[in-house]
Design a protein around this motif. Structure first.
Motif, PDB file in Angstrom:
ATOM      1  N   ARG A 186       7.387   2.968  -0.181  1.00 32.90           N
ATOM      2  CA  ARG A 186       6.316   1.969  -0.131  1.00 32.90           C
ATOM      3  C   ARG A 186       6.750   0.663  -0.802  1.00 32.90           C
ATOM      4  NH1 ARG A 186       1.573   6.314  -1.799  1.00 32.90           N
ATOM      5  NH2 ARG A 186       1.332   7.195   0.301  1.00 32.90           N
ATOM      6  N   LYS A 187       6.434  -0.430  -0.128  1.00 31.56           N
ATOM      7  CA  LYS A 187       6.780  -1.761  -0.603  1.00 31.56           C
ATOM      8  C   LYS A 187       5.511  -2.487  -1.061  1.00 31.56           C
ATOM      9  CE  LYS A 187       9.223  -4.057   2.302  1.00 31.56           C
ATOM     10  NZ  LYS A 187       9.474  -4.592   3.661  1.00 31.56           N
ATOM     11  N   PRO A 188       5.659  -3.675  -1.657  1.00 30.26           N
ATOM     12  CA  PRO A 188       4.460  -4.443  -2.013  1.00 30.26           C
ATOM     13  C   PRO A 188       3.506  -4.645  -0.836  1.00 30.26           C
ATOM     14  CG  PRO A 188       6.368  -5.384  -3.088  1.00 30.26           C
ATOM     15  CD  PRO A 188       6.885  -4.296  -2.186  1.00 30.26           C
ATOM     16  N   ALA A 189       4.037  -4.735   0.372  1.00 30.38           N
ATOM     17  CA  ALA A 189       3.167  -4.901   1.537  1.00 30.38           C
ATOM     18  C   ALA A 189       2.247  -3.702   1.725  1.00 30.38           C
ATOM     19  CB  ALA A 189       4.008  -5.126   2.787  1.00 30.38           C
ATOM     20  N   TRP A 190       2.737  -2.492   1.452  1.00 36.49           N
ATOM     21  CA  TRP A 190       1.896  -1.293   1.566  1.00 36.49           C
ATOM     22  C   TRP A 190       0.708  -1.402   0.611  1.00 36.49           C
ATOM     23  CZ3 TRP A 190      -0.072   2.431  -1.587  1.00 36.49           C
ATOM     24  CH2 TRP A 190      -0.561   3.595  -0.978  1.00 36.49           C
ATOM     25  N   HIS A 191       0.985  -1.784  -0.620  1.00 28.64           N
ATOM     26  CA  HIS A 191      -0.083  -1.890  -1.623  1.00 28.64           C
ATOM     27  C   HIS A 191      -1.050  -3.016  -1.269  1.00 28.64           C
ATOM     28  CE1 HIS A 191       1.758   1.059  -4.321  1.00 28.64           C
ATOM     29  NE2 HIS A 191       2.921   0.510  -3.982  1.00 28.64           N
ATOM     30  N   ALA A 192      -0.541  -4.092  -0.671  1.00 32.28           N
ATOM     31  CA  ALA A 192      -1.408  -5.195  -0.267  1.00 32.28           C
ATOM     32  C   ALA A 192      -2.358  -4.766   0.842  1.00 32.28           C
ATOM     33  CB  ALA A 192      -0.557  -6.381   0.190  1.00 32.28           C
ATOM     34  N   VAL A 193      -1.852  -4.028   1.826  1.00 29.58           N
ATOM     35  CA  VAL A 193      -2.707  -3.538   2.913  1.00 29.58           C
ATOM     36  C   VAL A 193      -3.734  -2.559   2.374  1.00 29.58           C
ATOM     37  CG1 VAL A 193      -2.714  -2.181   5.042  1.00 29.58           C
ATOM     38  CG2 VAL A 193      -1.025  -3.995   4.722  1.00 29.58           C
ATOM     39  N   LYS A 194      -3.324  -1.688   1.492  1.00 27.15           N
ATOM     40  CA  LYS A 194      -4.269  -0.746   0.885  1.00 27.15           C
ATOM     41  C   LYS A 194      -5.394  -1.488   0.165  1.00 27.15           C
ATOM     42  CE  LYS A 194      -4.627   2.602  -2.867  1.00 27.15           C
ATOM     43  NZ  LYS A 194      -3.909   3.328  -3.943  1.00 27.15           N
ATOM     44  N   SER A 195      -5.035  -2.498  -0.616  1.00 24.22           N
ATOM     45  CA  SER A 195      -6.039  -3.275  -1.340  1.00 24.22           C
ATOM     46  C   SER A 195      -7.015  -3.949  -0.381  1.00 24.22           C
ATOM     47  CB  SER A 195      -5.340  -4.323  -2.207  1.00 24.22           C
ATOM     48  OG  SER A 195      -6.272  -5.185  -2.813  1.00 24.22           O
ATOM     49  N   ALA A 196      -6.492  -4.524   0.698  1.00 30.33           N
ATOM     50  CA  ALA A 196      -7.359  -5.212   1.658  1.00 30.33           C
ATOM     51  C   ALA A 196      -8.284  -4.225   2.360  1.00 30.33           C
ATOM     52  CB  ALA A 196      -6.510  -5.969   2.674  1.00 30.33           C
ATOM     53  N   LEU A 197      -7.774  -3.049   2.696  1.00 36.29           N
ATOM     54  CA  LEU A 197      -8.609  -2.044   3.354  1.00 36.29           C
ATOM     55  C   LEU A 197      -9.735  -1.586   2.437  1.00 36.29           C
ATOM     56  CD1 LEU A 197      -5.838   0.087   5.096  1.00 36.29           C
ATOM     57  CD2 LEU A 197      -7.522  -1.365   6.242  1.00 36.29           C
ATOM     58  N   LEU A 198      -9.428  -1.365   1.173  1.00 37.67           N
ATOM     59  CA  LEU A 198     -10.444  -0.887   0.246  1.00 37.67           C
ATOM     60  C   LEU A 198     -11.512  -1.929  -0.037  1.00 37.67           C
ATOM     61  CD1 LEU A 198      -8.317   1.089  -2.362  1.00 37.67           C
ATOM     62  CD2 LEU A 198      -9.917   2.021  -0.699  1.00 37.67           C
ATOM     63  N   SER A 199     -11.161  -3.206   0.091  1.00 42.69           N
ATOM     64  CA  SER A 199     -12.129  -4.260  -0.195  1.00 42.69           C
ATOM     65  C   SER A 199     -12.871  -4.725   1.054  1.00 42.69           C
ATOM     66  CB  SER A 199     -11.425  -5.460  -0.849  1.00 42.69           C
ATOM     67  OG  SER A 199     -10.505  -6.046   0.047  1.00 42.69           O
ATOM     68  N   ALA A 200     -12.593  -4.107   2.191  1.00 44.29           N
ATOM     69  CA  ALA A 200     -13.182  -4.564   3.450  1.00 44.29           C
ATOM     70  C   ALA A 200     -14.690  -4.392   3.467  1.00 44.29           C
ATOM     71  CB  ALA A 200     -12.570  -3.790   4.622  1.00 44.29           C
TER      72      ALA A 200
END
Length: 354
Positions: free
Chosen positions: A323-337
């Motif tokens: 997992r890269k920073p992009a994975w964590h960024a997508v996860k954060s965006a999904l959780l805040s949707a």
């Protein structure tokens, strides 16, 4: 809205908390690697065939070959994944033997193909890209439609023909109109957004069963705007038409980013996060799919090579599936949707492809 304070171990989990699907495009070659399959099953709730379901791959009526698409649909069914059928009609996937066919013969063949494919997989496919990339405003038509064999054979109402037939055969599937370039910040992209709204208004007024707009979302970390008021306004207008949205082919090119890996990864991650937060805030979204998961399986490695020769790093996982920073960024965006009435992760029965 504040992000959910939840522990999640996958993007699938993060998306499910907001009633979204998260997935990826894949090929049959991905199914030969156990570690890759395990990663797909952990991270994804929906999969898209990269090319196995396109018309030129399946072939014409004389000898259609469904072996590859059957294998991918079976993988989805057996593992409880949703399946996004990509794509029924696309100007770049017409079989060679129809290149010189008459318009009447082409129309007949196109309807035969659509009917054959949808009928084969009806009930096992969550959503279909019924028509892919119908617009090209540079072609000079007032309606913005691309000059293609479909337009020539059926006329400007060919979308209604395709969507109507797909709905007859598979009435439970989500029917998607998929398009590229709607997410960019340029006068050309704004013309395409205006053309898309007009196209949808006309088609819906004539009764076309279009349920969802697919936004491909091939982004550039050095160029994609963060605020993007034009895209926000467009998404609100799509919502006003009563349509859902799917992000269907997302990736983030690092072609024009600095060479420093840490800085590059940060720019890519920030682009994923900002873009997803914008789209998920402004639309009733069904799901998000990236065009691949890892840096070793991306079309950008050849299509968007870096001028300094460094290996591209556009995806959520690196070449070792870490997992890269992009994975964590997508996860954060999904959780805040904010997604009060978006999609619901579907459950599919196990079964054999007929």
């Amino acid at each position: 809205m504040e992000p959910l304070k939840l522990e999640t171990d996958s993007l699938r989990d993060a998306a499910a908390h907001r009633h979204l699907l998260y997935g990826t495009a894949l090929c049959t070659s991905d199914l030969t690697e156990k570690r890759r399959c395990d990663t797909i099953l952990r991270e994804c709730s929906i999969i898209t065939p990269e090319y196995e379901m396109k018309w030129d791959r399946i072939g014409g009526a004389d000898a259609p070959d469904f072996r590859a698409s059957d294998r991918l649909v079976a993988f989805a069914v057996e593992n409880g994944l949703a399946f996004h059928g990509h794509t029924l009609w696309w100007h770049e996937s017409v079989p060679q033997d129809l290149g010189e066919a008459s318009d009447a013969r082409f129309a007949e063949a196109a309807m035969e193909h659509l009917t054959r494919v949808v009928r084969r997989y009806a009930g096992r496919v969550y959503s279909w890209d019924v028509v892919n990339e119908p617009l090209e405003t540079d072609h000079g038509r007032r309606d913005g439609l691309r000059h293609s064999r479909f337009l020539r054979a059926f006329g400007p109402t060919y979308l209604e023909v395709a969507f109507g037939r797909a709905a007859e055969i598979d009435p439970e599937a989500v029917l998607v109109l998929n398009e590229m370039g709607l997410e960019y910040a340029s006068p050309g992209a704004e013309r395409k957004r205006r053309a898309m709204l007009a196209l949808l208004e006309r088609a819906l007024a004539r009764g076309a069963p279009i349920h969802c707009l697919g936004i491909q979302s091939h982004l550039d970390a050095a160029d994609q705007p963060r605020r993007h008021p034009e895209l926000r306004a467009f998404l609100r207008e799509i919502d006003g038409l009563g349509l859902k949205v799917m992000i269907t082919e997302m990736d983030v090119s690092d072609q024009n980013c600095p060479r420093d890996r840490r800085l590059r990864d940060g720019m890519v991650a920030d682009t994923y996060r900002a873009y997803l937060e914008l789209v998920l805030e402004e639309s009733r979204s069904l799901g998000v799919s990236t065009w691949g998961l890892s840096d070793d399986r991306t079309w950008l490695a050849t299509a968007r090579k870096r001028p300094d020769g460094a290996a591209v790093r556009p995806m959520l996982l690196d070449r070792a599936l870490r997992r890269k920073p992009a994975w964590h960024a997508v996860k954060s965006a999904l959780l805040s949707a904010r997604n009060p009435d978006g999609g619901v992760e579907p459950a599919f029965p196990k079964g054999k492809i007929n």
